[in-house]
Design an enzyme around this catalytic site. Structure first.
Site, mmCIF file in Angstrom:
data_model
loop_
_atom_site.group_PDB
_atom_site.id
_atom_site.type_symbol
_atom_site.label_atom_id
_atom_site.label_comp_id
_atom_site.label_asym_id
_atom_site.label_seq_id
_atom_site.Cartn_x
_atom_site.Cartn_y
_atom_site.Cartn_z
ATOM 1 N N ILE A 1 0.855 -1.191 0.000
ATOM 2 C CA ILE A 1 0.000 0.000 0.000
ATOM 3 C C ILE A 1 0.889 1.240 0.000
ATOM 4 O O ILE A 1 1.931 1.276 0.665
ATOM 5 C CB ILE A 1 -0.900 0.007 1.257
ATOM 6 C CG1 ILE A 1 -1.820 -1.214 1.280
ATOM 7 C CG2 ILE A 1 -1.736 1.278 1.324
ATOM 8 C CD1 ILE A 1 -2.636 -1.356 2.573
ATOM 9 N N CYS B 1 -13.201 -2.264 3.884
ATOM 10 C CA CYS B 1 -12.555 -2.895 2.734
ATOM 11 C C CYS B 1 -13.402 -4.133 2.433
ATOM 12 O O CYS B 1 -14.612 -4.101 2.647
ATOM 13 C CB CYS B 1 -11.090 -3.212 3.008
ATOM 14 S SG CYS B 1 -10.782 -4.151 4.528
#
Lengths: 187, 187
Positions: A101, A125
């Site tokens: 990320i 998510c």
């Protein structure tokens, strides 16, 4: 009204709510891995149709999605009907050794989470474990939580695949330029 | 003030807060198994001295303790200094086959938890797992959560020793005579 408060205060075997309007929901189903992060901030996995009555009760102003998947039609319609603002960050989770990320993306997301004008916000998510775990971990760093307690909370949801995410959280040092005029008082 | 907001917005390597008053705390340590249950309600294990700076930030109005242990002197002094009200229920956790929590005691405790005049409230037992897990499970029943999601949340904290507590939560049917004038809006 005595009769109404008596209905509200009891747990009945069928869990039936009072017989009026669209409130007649027998069982509330929170989204997968639903929990409260801090005043005004909830976390979960991807919400779906069976969660809608539950979500309505949260009176959400915005939903933040960390996922490369698109919202399905039902969810798109729901957020439109409820006048909920969407923040969609199409990021993939950390996956060693090649996918990581970007700190900048988490920083951008945190700026939105740390703006009370977007509260109450649901951050989610797909499973409510890893990507949201990273975001919450970085939020806890801003709150100056000890790494021990940050990781303990992270693992409560993630159970597995902790190292890449824990390292991400530990290393995270990106500036988070939130607006001090609208920051939550718990920061 | 630009300099202040820049200090607040950055994660520094030492996690140092601005150099003023008693706010100079490098690391915030939440109590064991700390989490937020719902707006105005926090849960945890037994708080101790190293948690005091963290607890101060919560601006607690009350603390509810489910434990037969007495508060130690430090904690007693802290709650006195902070003008925090204490609700102490000296109950033991479920332990098959002979020890079972009384439903009436959980009902009494829930009446206090569901009164916004006591919020924000921290509810705690010793480890923040079993007794508080039972209380929160019964609270979730009042919110009409599905048993699946109630047990999922319970296990996130308890990890082990789930059956007696899960059965307690499932069977719980005690009337909870909270005051409807002061109930939280999330109920």
């Amino acid at each position: 009204m005595a009769s109404e408060s008596s209905t509200n205060n009891s747990i009945t075997s069928t869990h039936t709510l009072p017989n009026n309007s669209d409130e007649e929901v027998k069982v509330m189903v929170p989204p997968l891995n639903f929990a409260m992060v801090a005043p005004g901030v909830y976390r979960s996995g991807h919400p779906n149709r069976k969660n809608f009555p539950f979500l309505k009760k949260l009176k959400l102003k915005s939903i933040m999605c960390l996922s490369s998947d698109e919202f399905n039609e039902e969810l798109s319609q729901f957020v439109k009907d409820q006048n909920i603002q969407i923040f969609h960050y199409k990021i993939d989770g950390n996956k060693e050794p090649f996918i990581e990320i970007e700190q900048k993306e988490i920083s951008n997301a945190l700026v939105k989470v740390l703006d009370i004008r977007n509260h109450p916000v649901l951050i989610h998510c797909n499973k409510g474990k890893h990507r949201i775990g990273c975001l919450v971990g970085c939020l806890r760093k801003l709150q100056k939580w000890s790494l021990t307690s940050i990781f303990h909370e992270y693992r409560r949801f993630a159970v597995t695949k902790v190292l890449a995410d824990q390292e991400f959280i530990e290393i995270f040092s990106e500036h988070v330029p939130y607006n001090p005029d609208f920051k939550p008082d718990w920061l």
